[in-house]
Scaffold this motif. Structure first.
Motif, PDB file in Angstrom:
ATOM      1  N   GLU A  57       0.790  -1.029   0.006  1.00  0.00           N
ATOM      2  CA  GLU A  57      -0.007  -0.120   0.187  1.00  0.00           C
ATOM      3  C   GLU A  57       0.802   1.326  -0.155  1.00  0.00           C
ATOM      4  OE1 GLU A  57      -3.445   2.144   2.592  1.00  0.00           O
ATOM      5  OE2 GLU A  57      -2.496   0.341   3.242  1.00  0.00           O
ATOM      6  N   ARG A  58       0.713   2.066  -0.888  1.00  0.00           N
ATOM      7  CA  ARG A  58       1.367   3.214  -0.928  1.00  0.00           C
ATOM      8  C   ARG A  58       0.902   4.503  -0.296  1.00  0.00           C
ATOM      9  NH1 ARG A  58       4.805   4.404  -6.026  1.00  0.00           N
ATOM     10  NH2 ARG A  58       5.964   3.204  -5.017  1.00  0.00           N
ATOM     11  N   LEU A  59       1.267   5.119   0.621  1.00  0.00           N
ATOM     12  CA  LEU A  59       0.702   6.147   1.371  1.00  0.00           C
ATOM     13  C   LEU A  59       1.541   7.307   0.948  1.00  0.00           C
ATOM     14  CD1 LEU A  59       0.336   4.769   5.059  1.00  0.00           C
ATOM     15  CD2 LEU A  59      -1.369   4.844   3.355  1.00  0.00           C
ATOM     16  N   ILE A  60       0.806   8.575   0.668  1.00  0.00           N
ATOM     17  CA  ILE A  60       1.723   9.671  -0.010  1.00  0.00           C
ATOM     18  C   ILE A  60       1.030  10.854   1.099  1.00  0.00           C
ATOM     19  CG2 ILE A  60       2.000  11.469  -1.660  1.00  0.00           C
ATOM     20  CD1 ILE A  60       1.618   8.822  -3.667  1.00  0.00           C
ATOM     21  N   VAL A  61       1.819  11.706   1.515  1.00  0.00           N
ATOM     22  CA  VAL A  61       1.264  12.914   2.301  1.00  0.00           C
ATOM     23  C   VAL A  61       2.370  13.961   1.990  1.00  0.00           C
ATOM     24  CG1 VAL A  61       0.985  14.173   4.498  1.00  0.00           C
ATOM     25  CG2 VAL A  61       0.605  11.468   4.410  1.00  0.00           C
ATOM     26  N   GLY A  62       1.887  14.986   1.076  1.00  0.00           N
ATOM     27  CA  GLY A  62       2.765  15.981   0.700  1.00  0.00           C
ATOM     28  C   GLY A  62       3.745  15.307  -0.310  1.00  0.00           C
ATOM     29  N   ASP A  63       5.287  15.632   0.111  1.00  0.00           N
ATOM     30  CA  ASP A  63       6.031  15.049  -0.512  1.00  0.00           C
ATOM     31  C   ASP A  63       6.914  13.862  -0.070  1.00  0.00           C
ATOM     32  OD1 ASP A  63       6.124  17.236  -2.344  1.00  0.00           O
ATOM     33  OD2 ASP A  63       7.766  18.408  -1.496  1.00  0.00           O
ATOM     34  N   LEU A  64       6.109  13.425   1.048  1.00  0.00           N
ATOM     35  CA  LEU A  64       6.667  12.123   1.734  1.00  0.00           C
ATOM     36  C   LEU A  64       5.743  10.767   1.005  1.00  0.00           C
ATOM     37  CD1 LEU A  64       6.668  13.380   5.238  1.00  0.00           C
ATOM     38  CD2 LEU A  64       8.484  13.549   3.814  1.00  0.00           C
ATOM     39  N   ARG A  99      11.213   8.897   0.578  1.00  0.00           N
ATOM     40  CA  ARG A  99      10.747   7.893   1.265  1.00  0.00           C
ATOM     41  C   ARG A  99      11.087   7.923   2.640  1.00  0.00           C
ATOM     42  NH1 ARG A  99      10.794   2.028  -1.319  1.00  0.00           N
ATOM     43  NH2 ARG A  99       9.378   0.965   0.392  1.00  0.00           N
ATOM     44  N   VAL A 100      10.006   7.458   3.632  1.00  0.00           N
ATOM     45  CA  VAL A 100       9.919   7.730   5.121  1.00  0.00           C
ATOM     46  C   VAL A 100       9.448   6.310   5.664  1.00  0.00           C
ATOM     47  CG1 VAL A 100       9.874  10.050   5.166  1.00  0.00           C
ATOM     48  CG2 VAL A 100       7.770   8.839   5.334  1.00  0.00           C
ATOM     49  N   SER A 101       9.727   6.079   6.873  1.00  0.00           N
ATOM     50  CA  SER A 101       9.104   5.062   7.523  1.00  0.00           C
ATOM     51  C   SER A 101       7.641   4.967   7.670  1.00  0.00           C
ATOM     52  CB  SER A 101       9.930   4.720   8.998  1.00  0.00           C
ATOM     53  OG  SER A 101       9.487   5.937   9.724  1.00  0.00           O
ATOM     54  N   GLU A 102       7.174   4.033   8.124  1.00  0.00           N
ATOM     55  CA  GLU A 102       5.533   3.732   8.253  1.00  0.00           C
ATOM     56  C   GLU A 102       5.224   4.785   9.608  1.00  0.00           C
ATOM     57  OE1 GLU A 102       1.764   0.940   9.214  1.00  0.00           O
ATOM     58  OE2 GLU A 102       3.839   0.141   8.524  1.00  0.00           O
ATOM     59  N   PRO A 103       5.920   4.828  10.719  1.00  0.00           N
ATOM     60  CA  PRO A 103       5.687   5.501  11.826  1.00  0.00           C
ATOM     61  C   PRO A 103       5.774   7.097  11.224  1.00  0.00           C
ATOM     62  CG  PRO A 103       6.768   3.907  12.667  1.00  0.00           C
ATOM     63  CD  PRO A 103       6.980   3.791  10.796  1.00  0.00           C
ATOM     64  N   ILE A 105       5.011   8.266   8.188  1.00  0.00           N
ATOM     65  CA  ILE A 105       4.031   8.686   7.292  1.00  0.00           C
ATOM     66  C   ILE A 105       2.617   8.819   8.225  1.00  0.00           C
ATOM     67  CG2 ILE A 105       3.339   6.586   6.392  1.00  0.00           C
ATOM     68  CD1 ILE A 105       3.818   9.318   4.140  1.00  0.00           C
ATOM     69  N   ARG A 106       2.456   7.846   9.132  1.00  0.00           N
ATOM     70  CA  ARG A 106       1.098   7.956   9.915  1.00  0.00           C
ATOM     71  C   ARG A 106       1.259   9.143  10.745  1.00  0.00           C
ATOM     72  NH1 ARG A 106      -1.722   3.984   7.597  1.00  0.00           N
ATOM     73  NH2 ARG A 106      -0.843   1.997   7.807  1.00  0.00           N
ATOM     74  N   SER A 107       2.320   9.611  11.197  1.00  0.00           N
ATOM     75  CA  SER A 107       2.538  10.775  12.012  1.00  0.00           C
ATOM     76  C   SER A 107       2.158  11.906  11.228  1.00  0.00           C
ATOM     77  CB  SER A 107       3.568  11.241  12.623  1.00  0.00           C
ATOM     78  OG  SER A 107       4.022  12.458  13.200  1.00  0.00           O
ATOM     79  N   ALA A 108       2.272  12.078   9.678  1.00  0.00           N
ATOM     80  CA  ALA A 108       2.296  12.849   8.908  1.00  0.00           C
ATOM     81  C   ALA A 108       0.605  13.110   8.494  1.00  0.00           C
ATOM     82  CB  ALA A 108       3.069  12.945   7.583  1.00  0.00           C
ATOM     83  N   GLN A 109       0.289  11.789   8.285  1.00  0.00           N
ATOM     84  CA  GLN A 109      -1.203  11.685   7.976  1.00  0.00           C
ATOM     85  C   GLN A 109      -1.917  12.414   8.861  1.00  0.00           C
ATOM     86  OE1 GLN A 109      -1.638   7.577   7.484  1.00  0.00           O
ATOM     87  NE2 GLN A 109      -2.426   7.721   5.435  1.00  0.00           N
TER      88      GLN A 109
END
Length: 132
Positions: A57-64, A99-103, A105-109
């Motif tokens: 699953e690809r999660l995208i938040v802004g440039d992350l 590319r960032v870690s799952e934690p 990207i979840r924080s950015a979400q």
């Protein structure tokens, strides 16, 4: 009509427009809930149920962005909005994406969701003040 013209038979048209042409290729699948899944198409049926191998699953938040591994994944056809082949010779993402870690990207979400909720609240307050 010229005899040199050839017309596709119905079976040929069906095969060219079906998922068969995507077998063993890397796909992007957009789901009704907004998730974006990537993986190799291994199987499908007449209901567009699909099996992806090596799915993520690809999660995208802004440039992350972050790709969360899912493994072998079965998707019900009723949840599929769009299926597209990813060109192996082209970049999947713009060069500015990080590319960032799952934690991370979840924080950015979470931050993005909270900002969106705050903007919605502010808009409601501003609409209330609008006396047109």
């Amino acid at each position: 009509m010229s005899s040199s013209m050839s017309w596709a038979e119905p079976a040929d048209v069906y095969l060219s427009t079906s998922l068969a042409s995507y077998l063993d290729k890397k796909l992007l699948v957009l789901l009704r809930d907004g998730r974006k899944l990537l993986g190799i198409l291994r199987s499908f049926d007449q209901f567009a149920n699909v099996v992806l191998e090596g799915a993520c699953e690809r999660l995208i938040v802004g440039d992350l962005y972050c790709d969360i591994p899912l493994g072998l994944y079965v998707i019900r056809g009723e949840n599929v909005v769009l299926i597209g082949e990813l060109d192996p010779l082209k970049r999947e993402l713009p060069p500015n994406m990080v590319r960032v870690s799952e934690p991370e990207i979840r924080s950015a979400q979470k931050v993005e969701r909270e900002a969106s909720e705050l903007m919605g609240t502010m808009k409601k307050r501003m609409d209330f003040l609008d006396m047109d």
